[in-house]
Motif scaffolding. Sequence first.
Motif, short mmCIF file in Angstrom:
data_model
loop_
_atom_site.label_atom_id
_atom_site.label_comp_id
_atom_site.label_asym_id
_atom_site.label_seq_id
_atom_site.Cartn_x
_atom_site.Cartn_y
_atom_site.Cartn_z
N PRO A 152 55.20 -37.59 19.03
CA PRO A 152 56.44 -36.79 19.11
C PRO A 152 57.69 -37.62 19.28
N GLN A 153 57.64 -38.61 20.17
CA GLN A 153 58.82 -39.45 20.38
C GLN A 153 59.15 -40.28 19.14
N SER A 154 58.12 -40.83 18.48
CA SER A 154 58.36 -41.64 17.30
C SER A 154 58.93 -40.81 16.15
N VAL A 155 58.43 -39.59 15.98
CA VAL A 155 58.97 -38.71 14.93
C VAL A 155 60.44 -38.40 15.21
N PHE A 156 60.78 -38.19 16.45
CA PHE A 156 62.17 -37.92 16.84
C PHE A 156 63.07 -39.11 16.49
N ILE A 157 62.61 -40.33 16.77
CA ILE A 157 63.41 -41.52 16.47
C ILE A 157 63.53 -41.74 14.97
N PHE A 158 62.42 -41.63 14.25
CA PHE A 158 62.44 -41.86 12.80
C PHE A 158 63.29 -40.82 12.07
N SER A 159 63.17 -39.57 12.46
CA SER A 159 63.94 -38.52 11.78
C SER A 159 65.44 -38.73 12.00
N GLY A 160 65.83 -39.13 13.20
CA GLY A 160 67.24 -39.39 13.46
C GLY A 160 67.77 -40.56 12.64
N PHE A 161 66.94 -41.59 12.46
CA PHE A 161 67.37 -42.75 11.68
C PHE A 161 67.44 -42.41 10.19
N ILE A 162 66.47 -41.66 9.70
CA ILE A 162 66.42 -41.34 8.27
C ILE A 162 67.60 -40.45 7.88
N ARG A 163 68.04 -39.60 8.78
CA ARG A 163 69.21 -38.75 8.49
C ARG A 163 70.46 -39.59 8.22
N ALA A 164 70.46 -40.82 8.76
CA ALA A 164 71.62 -41.70 8.55
C ALA A 164 71.57 -42.41 7.20
N VAL A 165 70.41 -42.37 6.54
CA VAL A 165 70.27 -43.04 5.25
C VAL A 165 70.78 -42.12 4.15
N PRO A 166 71.66 -42.57 3.27
CA PRO A 166 72.20 -41.70 2.20
C PRO A 166 71.10 -41.18 1.28
N ARG A 186 58.99 -47.12 -1.14
CA ARG A 186 59.67 -48.24 -1.79
C ARG A 186 61.13 -48.39 -1.38
N VAL A 187 61.76 -47.29 -1.01
CA VAL A 187 63.20 -47.34 -0.71
C VAL A 187 63.48 -47.11 0.77
N ILE A 188 62.95 -46.04 1.34
CA ILE A 188 63.30 -45.65 2.71
C ILE A 188 62.56 -46.49 3.75
N PHE A 189 61.26 -46.64 3.57
CA PHE A 189 60.46 -47.32 4.60
C PHE A 189 60.95 -48.74 4.88
N PRO A 190 61.31 -49.55 3.87
CA PRO A 190 61.83 -50.89 4.19
C PRO A 190 63.12 -50.87 4.99
N LEU A 191 63.87 -49.77 4.92
CA LEU A 191 65.12 -49.67 5.67
C LEU A 191 64.89 -49.27 7.13
N LEU A 192 63.67 -48.93 7.48
CA LEU A 192 63.37 -48.43 8.82
C LEU A 192 63.02 -49.53 9.82
N ARG A 193 63.25 -50.78 9.45
CA ARG A 193 62.83 -51.87 10.33
C ARG A 193 63.43 -51.79 11.74
N PRO A 194 64.74 -51.50 11.90
CA PRO A 194 65.26 -51.39 13.27
C PRO A 194 64.59 -50.28 14.07
N SER A 195 64.39 -49.12 13.44
CA SER A 195 63.75 -48.02 14.17
C SER A 195 62.27 -48.30 14.41
N ILE A 196 61.62 -49.02 13.50
CA ILE A 196 60.22 -49.40 13.72
C ILE A 196 60.12 -50.32 14.93
N SER A 197 61.05 -51.26 15.04
CA SER A 197 61.05 -52.15 16.20
C SER A 197 61.24 -51.37 17.49
N ALA A 198 62.14 -50.39 17.46
CA ALA A 198 62.36 -49.56 18.65
C ALA A 198 61.11 -48.79 19.02
N VAL A 199 60.46 -48.20 18.04
CA VAL A 199 59.24 -47.42 18.29
C VAL A 199 58.13 -48.33 18.82
#
Length: 278
Positions: A152-166, A186-199
């Motif tokens: 639940p916590q990880s989904v909350f963090i990832f969803s908040g970060f993905i909303r910031a991606v155009p 191919r596009v979104i997951f590589p951009l999630l590195r900061p949020s992945i580190s946080a999780v």
Amino acid sequence: MEGNMKKVKNWTRYLLIILICALCLFPFIILVILSLNTPQSNMYEGNVLIPDFYFGNYAEGWAKSHIGRAMINSGIITFGALVLIVLLGAMAGYAIARFTNRFNKSVMTTMLCCMMIPGIINTVPLYTLMIRLNAINTLWGMACVCATLALPQSVFIFSGFIRAVPRELEEAAVIDGCSFFQAFWRVIFPLLRPSISAVVVLNGFGIWNNYSQAVFFLQSSSKHNVPQALSVYFQQFAGAKWNLMAATAVIAIVPVVVVFLVFQKSLMKGLTDGAIKG
């Protein structure tokens, strides 16, 4: 006059920060000092702030506590759980962030409610489920339990970060022939590195130090994780030998501290990006 007042406020702020840091570090400093004292040292006599620099406690604590085996078990559990958390949490966060239908909103609300429930409350139903899956006393079963509690916590963090991606990034990929599934990987997951580190940092510490669920699901001594191994060692073998207990505790703390120092910048970046932009 105003300049002097500003200096006084700054110095007061710095002193408070130093005091807070000292209060936080003091228990760890005492722990290290105790771990370096000889077995004959009395912690109630002499200068308790000057250790004897006796490193034999670490070798004896390592051998008697079997902390090395426990660290391997904790590493396997933590790694397996984090892989599940990152993969499943990122996919769920993407679906919730990009497809805002009623079902996804209800799922997100349910997960937010789950974050308010202590994990220990779910132990009895989880234990029943684990028996049916033959997952009691297995490292993969413990990894699944930890991942389930942290999702639940990880989904909350990832969803908040993905909303910031155009959205235009995915739309361009779809126009080029990608499906939404391919666009995510191919596009979104590589951009999630900061949020992945946080999780990873936020959940990794909790999984490594998990004791409340491990007591129920890891019953064999060969499957014990670090907190269980320390607990058994303190109760059965160390007794009142503060030097051995402190040395073993320091050994268990070192990997966690190293990981935090490596990922602390990524942790702050992942949390702030998801909070501010999302």
